[in-house]
Every structure is written in structure tokens, then in C-alpha cells.
Design an enzyme around this catalytic site. Structure first.
Site, PDB file in Angstrom:
ATOM      1  N   LYS A 200     -25.931  13.373  46.257  1.00  0.00           N
ATOM      2  CA  LYS A 200     -24.674  14.100  46.162  1.00  0.00           C
ATOM      3  C   LYS A 200     -24.207  14.405  47.576  1.00  0.00           C
ATOM      4  CE  LYS A 200     -22.400  18.229  44.473  1.00  0.00           C
ATOM      5  NZ  LYS A 200     -22.486  19.431  43.625  1.00  0.00           N
ATOM      6  N   ARG A 210     -12.942  22.620  42.991  1.00  0.00           N
ATOM      7  CA  ARG A 210     -13.106  24.015  43.419  1.00  0.00           C
ATOM      8  C   ARG A 210     -11.931  24.861  42.959  1.00  0.00           C
ATOM      9  NH1 ARG A 210     -16.279  22.647  49.078  1.00  0.00           N
ATOM     10  NH2 ARG A 210     -17.849  21.412  47.993  1.00  0.00           N
ATOM     11  N   ARG A 221     -20.688  22.923  52.416  1.00  0.00           N
ATOM     12  CA  ARG A 221     -22.044  22.806  51.881  1.00  0.00           C
ATOM     13  C   ARG A 221     -22.867  21.789  52.677  1.00  0.00           C
ATOM     14  NH1 ARG A 221     -20.852  25.570  47.359  1.00  0.00           N
ATOM     15  NH2 ARG A 221     -19.216  24.899  45.918  1.00  0.00           N
ATOM     16  N   GLU A 237     -34.170  10.693  48.643  1.00  0.00           N
ATOM     17  CA  GLU A 237     -33.875  11.669  47.586  1.00  0.00           C
ATOM     18  C   GLU A 237     -34.258  11.098  46.210  1.00  0.00           C
ATOM     19  OE1 GLU A 237     -32.756  14.744  47.684  1.00  0.00           O
ATOM     20  OE2 GLU A 237     -31.791  15.033  49.635  1.00  0.00           O
ATOM     21  N   LYS A 252     -22.879  10.565  43.609  1.00  0.00           N
ATOM     22  CA  LYS A 252     -21.621  11.293  43.528  1.00  0.00           C
ATOM     23  C   LYS A 252     -21.073  11.590  44.909  1.00  0.00           C
ATOM     24  CE  LYS A 252     -20.297  15.892  42.128  1.00  0.00           C
ATOM     25  NZ  LYS A 252     -20.735  17.141  41.581  1.00  0.00           N
ATOM     26  N   SER A 281     -13.395  14.961  40.962  1.00  0.00           N
ATOM     27  CA  SER A 281     -12.039  15.513  40.837  1.00  0.00           C
ATOM     28  C   SER A 281     -11.054  14.901  41.830  1.00  0.00           C
ATOM     29  CB  SER A 281     -12.090  17.035  41.016  1.00  0.00           C
ATOM     30  OG  SER A 281     -12.626  17.368  42.287  1.00  0.00           O
ATOM     31  N   TYR A 320     -13.246  12.282  34.235  1.00  0.00           N
ATOM     32  CA  TYR A 320     -12.274  13.149  33.549  1.00  0.00           C
ATOM     33  C   TYR A 320     -11.349  12.316  32.662  1.00  0.00           C
ATOM     34  CZ  TYR A 320     -14.065  16.510  36.865  1.00  0.00           C
ATOM     35  OH  TYR A 320     -14.919  17.331  37.567  1.00  0.00           O
TER      36      TYR A 320
END
Ligand code: PBG
Length: 336
Positions: A200, A210, A221, A237, A252, A281, A320
Site C-alpha cells: 500500500k 479522505r 502517512r 512486504e 494499492k 478513489s 467503486y
């Protein structure tokens, strides 16, 4: 040696009709591979549009149930739930409260659709903390990895108890998969699966999300999500998530990271662990802005981007557009 016949080397022969193209298509899309991310906001009594995510809403509890049933009816394979609480605090108490909005919504959706689809829940503190970070903070303001793991375990137990089939660990804390797995096992939740957000990236493409969750984050982040220049790190990872017991892994965002997706898919293949990708998004917002201008064709773009993500190695795609894609695929195949 005989000369090759004149008309070899003509790949266009297999492109001549839709039926020929379909017959030899290497990648196929099916609604059951698609997962619809959904937002539910505490205290709403009607769905509220999200301006930066055209076509996506914050649901009320009631509209979430209805939309979940509609998505299942359309043939979508899974739902990923995100909660938007009214109250936040430094440790994100609402995330592990059985009466917190996300846990209530999991129970609602499971009651509505049961095992007819896969109910997934986002397991991360960012929607629930007043500072907006994915974990709890140390005295110096940094995100405290191991203190956060304890909160994830509590949150995971609440979600498993509420009936989620799959927990989506999206916080990018080191050791999160193993820690939540152990907590689930100890409590007897042996059948609750874990989807690790393996690769990610810290991404500008999360901006509209957000807005959707009314994030309180100031800053970024970058100390826990992956850095865009890095590719090999995704494999590190992956190895950790697999060793810690992830049942599925994810990359992602999707479209800007198809190279990462291909590498992760190839590396995961011998393990048999399914790889998912999240069309986030910002990918939706970017395309919807062009659709609104008449610059891109909506339906074609939806199917092409999803095909590209599947072609790069994703077995499962979070999008979505899941319901619209399912409708389009139904029209094309005349399914049902
Ligand atoms: C964290 C989370 C995020 C997204 C999914 N889970 C936001 C973030 O990391 O800042 C983004 C999804 C999207 O942009 O569609 N709970």
C-alpha cells in the site's frame, strides 16, 4: 525447405469479429471478482453524495443495507465496508466498540445478505482517530507501531464477532497480519480471513477517500505507507504477510502501480494466495472528471481499466464501479 505460405504473420485474422476476439481473449472479467467499497456514516438518515467521488455516497445504515442487497443482486462478489463515526478520540475507541458505526454496519449487512456475498471490513484506525493517523501516537507524535497492533487486535475481534468474513488490514503497521491472526485464533475466530494490504503506497490518489471518511489527518502517512519509488520492497512486504498468515494480499493503488501488481502476482503464484488490487478513489475521481467533460467514454473506460488490472495479475479487484461493471458484463454476456 519450403517457403512459408504467403499469408502467415497476420494476427489481425483473430481480431476480425467480436466473436473471434472473445474466443481468444486472454483475460476475462466476471462480476464475482469485483468488490464494492462502501461508506456508512453514523447518524445519517439519508445517503449523502461525496462531491469528489461522483456516483459514490456516504450511506445511512438503512441505505447501506439496501445498496448491499442491490450489489449482491447485480452479481458483485464482495463488499468492503468503511465507517464514518461522529466522535473521534486519540486511540480510535469507536473502532473496537461493538456499538461503533462500522461494527453495527457489519452486523446490518451480514443480516441483510448473509453468505450471499463476502462481507469485508476495513481494519484501520484512521477513520476513528481525532488526529487521523492509522495508528495511535507515541509521546513524540510519531505513530507507535506496537501500541497500534494491540488496538488492531481489539478492532479485529469486534469485526469478527460482528460477522465479517474478511478483515482488510490497511494500516501498514509492521507485524499487523500476524498480530491480528493470533488474536483471532486465541478467541476461536479460526474461520475469519485476513486480507493484508501488502503493498500500500503513500499516494495522492487517496485524496477523495479522505473526503469520504471526513479524515482529520494533517500531514501524511509516509512513515508507514510505502514510498512510490520502491518496487522490491513490495516483495519483502509480501513475504512477511504470507509468513504471518495472510489469506489474501493486495496492491494499492491499482492503475499507477500495475508493475508492482505484476511482480507481486508472480511472486504469490506459487503460494496459491490470491492477489487483489484496489482501484482507489483518486482513480475514480480522475476518470469521472473526464467523463463529465465528455472526454472519455465512461463504460469503455471502466471495463478497460478493470481488464488492465486483471491482466496485470489481480484475481480480485476492489472498485467503486463494481455495480456498473457487473451490469455491463451482464449485457455483454447475456448472463442470467
Ligand atoms: C485506510 C484506507 C485508505 C484507503 C483505504 N483504506 C486511506 C489512506 O490510507 O489514507 C484509500 C482508498 C481510496 O482512496 O479509495 N483506512
Amino acid at each position: 525447405m519450403e517457403a512459408a505460405p504467403f499469408s502467415t504473420g497476420r494476427p489481425r485474422r483473430l481480431r476480425r469479429t467480436a466473436a473471434l476476439r472473445d474466443l481468444v481473449a486472454q483475460t476475462r472479467l466476471h462480476p464475482r471478482e469485483l468488490v464494492l467499497p462502501m461508506f456508512v456514516k453514523e447518524g445519517l438518515d439519508a445517503p449523502a453524495p461525496i462531491p469528489s467521488m461522483p456516483g459514490v455516497v456516504q450511506h445511512s445504515r438503512e441505505s447501506l443495507r439496501k445498496a448491499a442487497a442491490e450489489a449482491v443482486q447485480a452479481g458483485v462478489g464482495g463488499l468492503m465496508l468503511f465507517g464514518v463515526p461522529t466522535a473521534k478520540d486519540p486511540v480510535g475507541s469507536g473502532a473496537s466498540d461493538p456499538d461503533g458505526i462500522l461494527n453495527v454496519a457489519i452486523r446490518d449487512v451480514v443480516a441483510e445478505v448473509g453468505d450471499a456475498t463476502v462481507v469485508m471490513a476495513d481494519l484501520c484506525l484512521d477513520e476513528f482517530t481525532d488526529h487521523g493517523h492509522c495508528g495511535v501516537l507515541a509521546a513524540d507524535g510519531s505513530v507507535d507501531n506496537d501500541a497500534t497492533l494491540a488496538r488492531y487486535a481489539d478492532m479485529g475481534l469486534a469485526q469478527a464477532t460482528a460477522g465479517a468474513h474478511v478483515l482488510g488490514l490497511s494500516g501498514m503497521m509492521d507485524g499487523q497480519v500476524g498480530h491480528v491472526r493470533r488474536a483471532l485464533d486465541r478467541a476461536g475466530h479460526l474461520d475469519t480471513a485476513i486480507l493484508g494490504y501488502t503493498a500500500k503506497y503513500s499516494s495522492a490518489f487517496y485524496g477523495p477517500f479522505r473526503d469520504a471518511v471526513e479524515s482529520s489527518l494533517e500531514g501524511d502517512r509516509r512513515t508507514y505507507q510505502q514510498d512510490a519509488p520502491n518496487l522490491d520492497e513490495a516483495l519483502r512486504e509480501l513475504a512477511l504477510d504470507i509468513a504471518e498468515g495472510a489469506d489474501m494480499v493486495m496492491v494499492k493503488p491499482a492503475l499507477p502501480y500495475l508493475d508492482v501488481l505484476r511482480r507481486v502476482a508472480d511472486a504469490a503464484a506459487p503460494t496459491g494466495i490470491p492477489v487483489a488490487a484496489y482501484q482507489v478513489s483518486g482513480e475514480l475521481a480522475m476518470a469521472e472528471a473526464a467523463f463529465a467533460q465528455g472526454w472519455l467514454d465512461r463504460d469503455r473506460t471502466i471495463l478497460e481499466t478493470l481488464t488492465a488490472i486483471r491482466r496485470a495479475g489481480a484475481r480480485v479487484v476492489l472498485t467503486y464501479w463494481a455495480v456498473r461493471a457487473a451490469q455491463l458484463l451482464d449485457e455483454r454476456t447475456g448472463r442470467r
